[in-house]
Design an enzyme around this catalytic site. Sequence first.
Site, mmCIF file in Angstrom:
data_model
loop_
_atom_site.group_PDB
_atom_site.id
_atom_site.type_symbol
_atom_site.label_atom_id
_atom_site.label_comp_id
_atom_site.label_asym_id
_atom_site.label_seq_id
_atom_site.Cartn_x
_atom_site.Cartn_y
_atom_site.Cartn_z
ATOM 1 N N LYS A 194 82.582 36.516 65.534
ATOM 2 C CA LYS A 194 83.691 35.528 65.756
ATOM 3 C C LYS A 194 83.810 35.227 67.049
ATOM 4 O O LYS A 194 84.046 36.142 68.073
ATOM 5 C CB LYS A 194 85.015 36.158 65.451
ATOM 6 C CG LYS A 194 86.262 35.402 65.175
ATOM 7 C CD LYS A 194 87.653 36.063 65.191
ATOM 8 C CE LYS A 194 88.009 36.123 66.624
ATOM 9 N NZ LYS A 194 88.452 35.137 67.463
ATOM 10 N N GLU A 268 83.476 46.166 75.907
ATOM 11 C CA GLU A 268 83.301 45.618 77.337
ATOM 12 C C GLU A 268 84.739 44.977 77.266
ATOM 13 O O GLU A 268 84.942 44.032 77.057
ATOM 14 C CB GLU A 268 82.080 44.613 77.140
ATOM 15 C CG GLU A 268 81.512 44.481 78.728
ATOM 16 C CD GLU A 268 82.193 43.406 79.331
ATOM 17 O OE1 GLU A 268 83.162 43.619 80.103
ATOM 18 O OE2 GLU A 268 81.723 42.317 79.342
ATOM 19 N N CYS A 302 85.080 38.981 83.840
ATOM 20 C CA CYS A 302 85.668 40.309 83.706
ATOM 21 C C CYS A 302 85.233 41.103 85.099
ATOM 22 O O CYS A 302 85.834 42.199 85.395
ATOM 23 C CB CYS A 302 85.017 40.875 82.386
ATOM 24 S SG CYS A 302 83.166 40.670 82.279
#
Length: 795
Positions: A194, A268, A302
Site C-alpha cells: 500500500k 522503519e 527520516c
Amino acid sequence: MNTTVAEKLRTMEYGAAPEDPAASVAWLDKFGRRFGHFIGGSWVAPARGQYFDTSDPSSGEKIADIAQGSPADVDAAVKAARAALGKWQALTPNARAKFLYALARQVQKHSRRLSVLETLDNGKPIRESRDIDIPLVARHFYYHAGWAQLLEQEFPGHHACGVVGQIIPWNFPLLMLAWKIAPALAAGNTVVLKPAEFTPVTALAFAEICEEVGLPPGVVNIVTGDGTTGEALVVHPDIDKIAFTGSTEVGRAIRRATADTHKRLSLELGGKSPFVVFEDADLDSAVEGLVDGIWLNQGQVCCAGSRLLMQESIAATLTKKLQARMSNLRVGAPLDKATDIGAIVARVQLERITGLVSQGVAQGATCWQPDTPLPSRGFYYKPTLLTQVHPTSVVAQQEIFGPVLAAMTFRTPAEAVELANNTPYGLAASVWSESVNVSLQVAARIKAGVVWINSTNLFDAATGFGGYRESGFGREGGREGMREYLEPAWVRKAPLLARPVEPDPSGTEPAAADGGAIDRTVKLYIGGKQVRPDSGYSFECRDTRGKLLGEAPLGNRKDIRNAVEAANQAQQWGAATAHSRAQVLYYLAENLSQRSVEITGRLAAVVGKRQAAREVSQGVQRLFSYAAWTDKYEGAVHSPPFRNISVAMNEPLGTVGVICPESAPLLGFLSLVLPLIAMGNCVVAVPSVSYPLITGELYQVFETSDVPGGVINMVTGRPAELMKVLAEHDSVEGLWCYGDESLCATAKRSSAGNLKQVWTNEGRQIDFFNERVGAGRWYLDHACQVKNIWVPYGE
Ligand code: NAI
C-alpha cells in the site's frame, strides 16, 4: 525581462530549466487519470467505488483519481498473493532472479518518466528524483536479482515468510517500494503493497512495469488508500509479515495490532539524526553536507541531519557560512532542473512544520530564514535555521520532517556523543572531523543504525539501513535486509507449547522439606552478588513425585529494576574485545564441565537422569560453540558504487531481558543467554519455573569464571509478571521471550511503548537438544543489530 549575455555573466543567475512533463502527462491520460488497484495482475475498480484525489503539491492541481482501498479490496489482494505464492516459490532461483533483473531493466528504461511522475506527485526537485531516487530503485532491483540467484547457496535451510503486507510513506515513494518489494520477491515471498495516500502514482506505474515484464499475476499487488487501508492490511489474518515505513506513532499501533498474531514485523520509523561538526572539520564540506543532510527532499527524510551539533569554537564561523549558503538555495518549481528545494508534500505537512517551528521559537529558539522568494502557489517552506535551541526543546526532540535545522553547541567529543544520543530515536548520524580517530570513535558511540563520516544521506542496496530504539527494528538492504524476509524452514513446523503453570508464592518463612530440613534455598543474582528478593517471598521447587527440593525467591518489579541497573552499569562488556569475551565463555565451559556430575544429579530430580546428563554435556558444548562464535560472527565491509566503504558492524543491543524456557532448565537458559553475551549484551534472565534452583548452580559457575558482575543477572519468579516489567522498562533494549502463545503476545504488546526489539518463540516448542535448531547464526543474528559506518576515501 530580456537581459544581455554580459549581464547574465555578471549576475551568474540561473535561468529557468524546466523538465518537459509531456510523456508523464500522456501516461496519466492513457489511464484516463483514474486508477484502480492492481490485484492478481489486473486493474480492479475499488469494491466500494470510492476514489480520492492525488495532487501536485507545487500547484495544488489534481493529478488523478485514486482508488480508496476497503477491507474487501485488501482481502482480494491478499487472496491473489496467497494463490500466487506456491508457483512463485516453485520457480528456480534463477527464474526469480530473471524477473528481478527484468524489473530493474524496465525501471531504467522508463527512468525519466518515473522521475517526472515522482516529482509531480511528491513535489521533490526533479534533480533528486532523476539523480537519486530512480537510479537507486534500479540498483535495488539489480542487487536483489543477485540475492534471488544465490538464495539457496547463501541461505540454506531457509524459506520465505509467505504473503507480506507492505506499507510505505510519501517521502521516497518509488524508492521505498523498491526497498520493500525487491528483497521480498528475491526471498520468494508474494506481496501486497500500500503506497502512501499523498504519493500513489509511481507505485501504479510500477504495477504496469510488473505487467510489462510478465511477472506472474498475484506476485505483486498494489492496493491504494489511506491509513484505514493500511490498517486493514495489518489486521488481515492471512498475512505472514508486515513491513512498515512511516511515523513512530503508526509503528507503535502496528506493533500492538500484530502482537496477538504470528506475523513477523519490521519497522522503519522516524528519526532526529545528529549532524556533528568538530572544530577540525572541513567546514565548507560540512556546509555542503548540511545542504544534502537537511534540505534534501525539503527535509522530509527520516534520516535527515536535523540536529546540528557544532563544537563551540567553530559555531560562529559555521553559522555564518551556513547562512550564506542558505541564501543561495533556490526554492521553487520542482520540475525546474535548477531548483534546490521543491514543494512540501501537502498542506497538512506544511502546517505541521509551521506549528513546530512556532513552538520552538516560543521555547526560546532564534529563527533565521534567508530572504528567498517563495512561489505564490503551492506548499513551500523556506530553508530554516534555528539557533539557541535547548536540548529539551520540541524542535530538538521531535521529528519536524521539513527543511528546518535545529542547532546546538558542544565542547568535548564526550559531550557531543551525549547530546547526539539525547533522543529516543536512533536512525542515523553524520560525523565531520578530519581526524579518523575522533570520527570513528564517535561513530561507534552514537546509537544509530547508520553513521556517515564526512558525508551524509548516502544509500546503497548493499548497505543495510534501519534504526535503533524508537526508530524501529529490522534492516532494509544488504544480507541483513534479506533475513527480514526469510526464516529457518523448521520454524513454522514446530508444535505449540501448552500453557505453563504459574508458581504460587509461599509464606515468608521457607516451608520445611518433606521428611526433614530444607534441602536448598537459592537467591537472586544481581550485579555479581547473591541477593534476597525485595518481596520476602519465595516459591517451592518440587521433583516429579512432588518432593520438595528447595525454594527460590519470588522476584518482583523492584528486583528487575535493580537487575536492569546492574546490567546497564556493566555495558563495558560490549566494548571488551571479542577475544576477551571468548575467554570468559571458554572458562565457563571448563567450570561447568568440572561441576557436571553434581549439577546432573540435582537437575535429574526434575527432568530425569537422561535429560539432565544431556543438558549438562550439551550445555558445555554450547559454551564452546558460542565461545568460538564470539570472535567469528563478524561484520562486513561493503563497497558501494562510489568512493566510500561502508563498514557493517554487529553491535550488541545493550541490556536484554530473557524469559527462559521451562522444559530444559539448564540448556534452555544457556541457549538463549550465551549468544547474547557472546555478542556483548548484558542480560537479565528469568530462569525456568520448573527448576529455578538452577540459579544456584549457575551463579557458582559464573563466580568462578570471571564473568564481570552485572553481565548476567538472574531473577526467579513468575515469568508473566517479570516479563511485563522487562517489556515496559525503557532502558531494556531487547527482550527474548520463550513461552506459550499468550506470553509471547503480551511481550510484544507490552513493548510497544518503547518499541524495543522483541524476539519470541511464538509459543512454539524449540528443540534445544537439536544443534541445528537450538544454536547458531539464527540466535546470533537476533543478538545484535547492524550499524553501518560509511567512510569516504580519496581527496
Ligand atoms: P504515517 O505514518 O501516518 O503514514 C505512513 C504510511 O502508513 C502511509 O501509507 C499511511 O497511509 C499508512 N498508515 C497510516 N495509519 C496507518 C495505520 N493505522 N495502519 C497502517 N497503516 C497506516 O505518516 P504521515 O501521517 O504521512 O506523516 C506524519 C509524520 O510521520 C511526518 O511528519 C513525519 O514526522 C513522520 N513520517 C516519517 C516517515 C519516515 O520515513 N520515517 C515517513 C512519513 C512520515
